[in-house]
Design a protein around this motif. Structure first.
Motif, PDB file in Angstrom:
ATOM      1  N   GLN A  23       0.776  -1.297  -0.061  1.00  0.00           N
ATOM      2  CA  GLN A  23       0.111  -0.117   0.107  1.00  0.00           C
ATOM      3  C   GLN A  23       0.835   1.281   0.001  1.00  0.00           C
ATOM      4  OE1 GLN A  23      -2.336  -1.836   3.228  1.00  0.00           O
ATOM      5  NE2 GLN A  23      -4.091  -0.642   2.317  1.00  0.00           N
ATOM      6  N   HIS A 124       1.697  -9.170   5.081  1.00  0.00           N
ATOM      7  CA  HIS A 124       0.205  -8.339   4.972  1.00  0.00           C
ATOM      8  C   HIS A 124      -0.366  -8.446   3.438  1.00  0.00           C
ATOM      9  CE1 HIS A 124      -1.743  -4.587   6.567  1.00  0.00           C
ATOM     10  NE2 HIS A 124      -2.442  -4.955   5.569  1.00  0.00           N
ATOM     11  N   ASN A 169      -1.214 -10.512   8.935  1.00  0.00           N
ATOM     12  CA  ASN A 169      -2.343  -9.520   9.066  1.00  0.00           C
ATOM     13  C   ASN A 169      -3.679 -10.083   8.628  1.00  0.00           C
ATOM     14  OD1 ASN A 169      -3.208  -6.538   9.416  1.00  0.00           O
ATOM     15  ND2 ASN A 169      -3.823  -6.968   7.261  1.00  0.00           N
ATOM     16  N   GLU A 170      -4.658  -9.822   9.546  1.00  0.00           N
ATOM     17  CA  GLU A 170      -6.172 -10.318   9.012  1.00  0.00           C
ATOM     18  C   GLU A 170      -6.406 -11.271   8.123  1.00  0.00           C
ATOM     19  OE1 GLU A 170      -7.998  -6.744   7.531  1.00  0.00           O
ATOM     20  OE2 GLU A 170      -7.673  -5.446   9.495  1.00  0.00           O
ATOM     21  N   SER A 435      -5.691   2.213  -0.745  1.00  0.00           N
ATOM     22  CA  SER A 435      -6.670   1.465  -0.294  1.00  0.00           C
ATOM     23  C   SER A 435      -7.020   0.243  -1.017  1.00  0.00           C
ATOM     24  CB  SER A 435      -7.944   2.110   0.237  1.00  0.00           C
ATOM     25  OG  SER A 435      -8.981   1.111   0.491  1.00  0.00           O
ATOM     26  N   TRP A 436      -6.737  -1.010  -0.972  1.00  0.00           N
ATOM     27  CA  TRP A 436      -6.854  -2.167  -1.670  1.00  0.00           C
ATOM     28  C   TRP A 436      -7.643  -2.170  -2.736  1.00  0.00           C
ATOM     29  CZ3 TRP A 436      -2.735  -5.476  -0.662  1.00  0.00           C
ATOM     30  CH2 TRP A 436      -2.126  -5.310   0.601  1.00  0.00           C
ATOM     31  N   LYS A 442      -9.883   7.109  -0.968  1.00  0.00           N
ATOM     32  CA  LYS A 442     -10.102   7.057   0.570  1.00  0.00           C
ATOM     33  C   LYS A 442      -8.656   7.258   1.335  1.00  0.00           C
ATOM     34  CE  LYS A 442     -12.570   3.464   3.383  1.00  0.00           C
ATOM     35  NZ  LYS A 442     -12.923   2.029   3.543  1.00  0.00           N
ATOM     36  N   TYR A 444      -6.576   7.720   4.767  1.00  0.00           N
ATOM     37  CA  TYR A 444      -6.301   7.394   6.246  1.00  0.00           C
ATOM     38  C   TYR A 444      -5.222   8.262   7.098  1.00  0.00           C
ATOM     39  CZ  TYR A 444      -9.617   3.306   6.010  1.00  0.00           C
ATOM     40  OH  TYR A 444     -10.540   2.444   5.966  1.00  0.00           O
TER      41      TYR A 444
HETATM   42  C1  BGP Z   1      -7.559  -3.337   6.859  1.00  0.00           C
HETATM   43  C2  BGP Z   1      -6.158  -3.854   6.324  1.00  0.00           C
HETATM   44  C3  BGP Z   1      -5.192  -2.616   5.780  1.00  0.00           C
HETATM   45  C4  BGP Z   1      -6.099  -1.161   5.489  1.00  0.00           C
HETATM   46  C5  BGP Z   1      -7.314  -1.002   6.251  1.00  0.00           C
HETATM   47  C6  BGP Z   1      -8.446  -0.087   5.594  1.00  0.00           C
HETATM   48  O1  BGP Z   1      -8.399  -4.313   6.893  1.00  0.00           O
HETATM   49  O2  BGP Z   1      -5.146  -4.515   7.231  1.00  0.00           O
HETATM   50  O3  BGP Z   1      -4.281  -3.058   5.002  1.00  0.00           O
HETATM   51  O4  BGP Z   1      -6.392  -1.511   4.072  1.00  0.00           O
HETATM   52  O5  BGP Z   1      -7.980  -2.169   6.565  1.00  0.00           O
HETATM   53  O6  BGP Z   1      -9.297  -0.895   4.704  1.00  0.00           O
HETATM   54  P1  BGP Z   1      -9.489   0.133   3.228  1.00  0.00           P
HETATM   55  O7  BGP Z   1      -8.428   0.098   2.742  1.00  0.00           O
HETATM   56  O8  BGP Z   1     -10.366  -0.893   2.900  1.00  0.00           O
HETATM   57  O9  BGP Z   1     -10.376   0.987   3.598  1.00  0.00           O
END
Ligand code: BGP
Length: 482
Positions: A23, A124, A169-170, A435-436, A442, A444
């Motif tokens: 990212q 990640h 991660n997640e 953001s993926w 978006k 942050y």
């Molecule tokens: C989490 C991930 C991050 C990041 C974040 C925000 O799920 O670990 O990598 O992307 O969410 O999500 P998004 O970018 O979809 O708003």
């Protein structure tokens, strides 16, 4: 619970912020880096918002010194970042790439120069595409050995300087998006059987990585980061309370019980048996999972939102793409598992432009639940607000982000008063980043990055936002001035 006087944050509390390699880094083919599954996936038409990629991302690969300097000026105590497997092993296994190892050496040394504690995520989501081609990546048990080999290379190289490690991660997100929702690589939908098998492989990779680390560095601190959405029953109707219990077992405890206890929750397992989708385990797996769980030092929590569980009829809604990835408020749809639960919106709570529920008390719930169920310390490895930010006269005013973070930190403070052991709080994210599925719009970060969806847009210049200066004060006062 109510306490008249707050104990406040512990003296050595780690105020942090986070990112992930794909990212932020860019340099997608620089210095011998191999191709990852994400490098490939983003090129499939329709998969990401406006076909955005991380090819250049926010160019952290070339600008890390500038980024770390801003962290130092802010007084950041820890920076959580991930390592791109493809920089270390371009083909996932086989020959190691010295230039890739060197990049993270430089980054770690730069952080340490300013007294910033590196917190490293081993994985990640960006898996070497070569492993997908060799044996379908996570679908094959072969990945466990390659993963542990990769992780050990990191421990050997950086273990003398890195104390905090996050194995994965997640796992709940990358597996459900990859095999149930078709939204992450490898883009499969509703493949429950493979989903659970993949998860078992990931659990074994996590567990063996923990064991390897503790053998090499017994004092290192390790855990996995889980995307935890605590859940409310829709109302007091017993079938909705049962829907919550089902949701918790299948969506939360299914992973957290493995990390903390090394076993799958029994009722979730029974449900999987009824569906014929239990994962295949090998002799000795249970033992390894339990040994690793006993050595885990904390539960990593990525907290963004809570959810609601309501009974879902057997002909009810399913799991496939129901998300709002455009930022047009009100376009997300309800999802669920037929026969168990669905997750309607919570009309007591506000939402972001991407329809994520804003619920500061949820962060306290996460800490409380982990404390009473597992008695483990908590690392908040992500928490933050995705929003549209604008530059006005060279500045970015983001009072909404400050309000969001302030409210969450207040609740975190209460969790500590409640007796929870919280070691760190990392916001998502440090700089703006990709953001993926939602592109670059978006945002942050504490630090604005001048770029948009188009690869050739913007200067990539950094501008600290109002929230950057606000967080600096929070750190200076150890969370007393919010
Ligand atoms: C989490 C991930 C991050 C990041 C974040 C925000 O799920 O670990 O990598 O992307 O969410 O999500 P998004 O970018 O979809 O708003």
């Amino acid at each position: 619970m109510y306490f008249e006087k707050s104990k406040g944050f512990p003296k050595d509390f780690l105020w942090g912020s986070a990112s992930a390699a794909y990212q932020v880094e860019g340099g997608w083919d620089a210095d011998g880096k191999g191709v990852s599954n994400w490098d490939k996936f983003v090129r499939i038409p329709g998969k990401t918002f406006k076909a955005t990629t991380g090819d250049k991302a926010v160019d952290h690969y070339h600008r890390y010194k500038e980024d770390v300097k801003l962290m130092a000026e802010m007084g950041l105590k820890t920076y959580r970042f991930s390592i791109a497997w493809t920089r270390i092993y371009p083909n996932g296994n086989g020959e190691v790439n010295e230039a890739g190892l060197q990049f993270y050496d430089n980054l770690i040394n730069e952080l340490l120069k300013y007294g910033i504690e590196p917190m490293v995520t081993v994985y990640h989501w960006d898996m070497p595409q070569a492993l997908e081609d060799q044996y379908h990546g996570w679908e094959s048990r072969q990945i466990v050995d390659d993963y542990v080999n990769y992780a050990k290379t990191l421990f050997e190289r950086y273990g003398d300087r890195v104390k905090y490690w996050i194995t994965m991660n997640e796992q709940n997100i990358f597996t459900s998006f990859g095999w149930l929702k078709g939204m992450h690589p490898p883009g499969k939908e509703n493949d429950m059987k493979t989903f659970y098998q993949v998860n078992h492989h990931a659990n074994m990779a996590h567990a063996k990585t923990v064991l390897a680390l503790k053998e090499m560095y017994p004092d290192a601190k390790v855990g996995a980061s889980f995307a935890y959405s605590p859940c409310y029953a829709y109302d007091r109707k017993p079938e909705n309370a049962m829907a919550k219990a089902d949701y918790d077992d299948l969506q939360n405890y299914w992973w957290m019980d493995i990390y903390a206890y090394g076993r799958y929750p029994r009722s979730a397992w029974a449900y999987l048996e009824s569906q014929g989708v239990t994962p295949q385990m090998e002799d000795g797996d249970e033992d390894i999972l339990k040994k690793a769980a006993a050595l885990v030092d904390f539960m990593g929590v990525n907290y963004y939102q809570t959810c609601v569980a309501e009974y879902n009829d057997i002909n009810g809604v399913g799991m496939t793409n129901t998300m709002n990835n455009t930022g047009e408020k009100g376009t997300a749809q309800v999802q669920g598992v037929p026969g168990l639960y669905k997750n309607p919106a919570n009309d007591f709570l506000p939402t972001t432009d991407w329809d994520w529920t804003i619920d500061p008390m949820g962060i306290r719930m996460c800490c409380r639940d982990i404390t009473s169920r597992y008695d483990l310390p908590v690392v908040i490895s992500e928490n933050g607000l995705g929003a549209f930010d604008k530059v006005e006269d060279g500045q970015v005013h983001d009072p909404y982000r400050i309000a969001y973070l302030k409210a969450h930190i207040e609740e975190l403070k209460k969790a500590i008063d409640d007796g929870c052991r919280v070691l760190a709080y990392c916001t998502w994210s440090y700089t703006d980043l990709l953001s993926w599925l939602n592109g670059y719009q978006k945002r942050y970060g504490f630090v604005y990055v001048d770029r948009e969806e188009d690869e050739n847009s913007g200067t990539l210049n950094r501008i600290p936002k109002d929230s950057y200066y606000w967080y600096k004060k929070v750190i200076e006062t150890n969370g007393e001035e919010l």
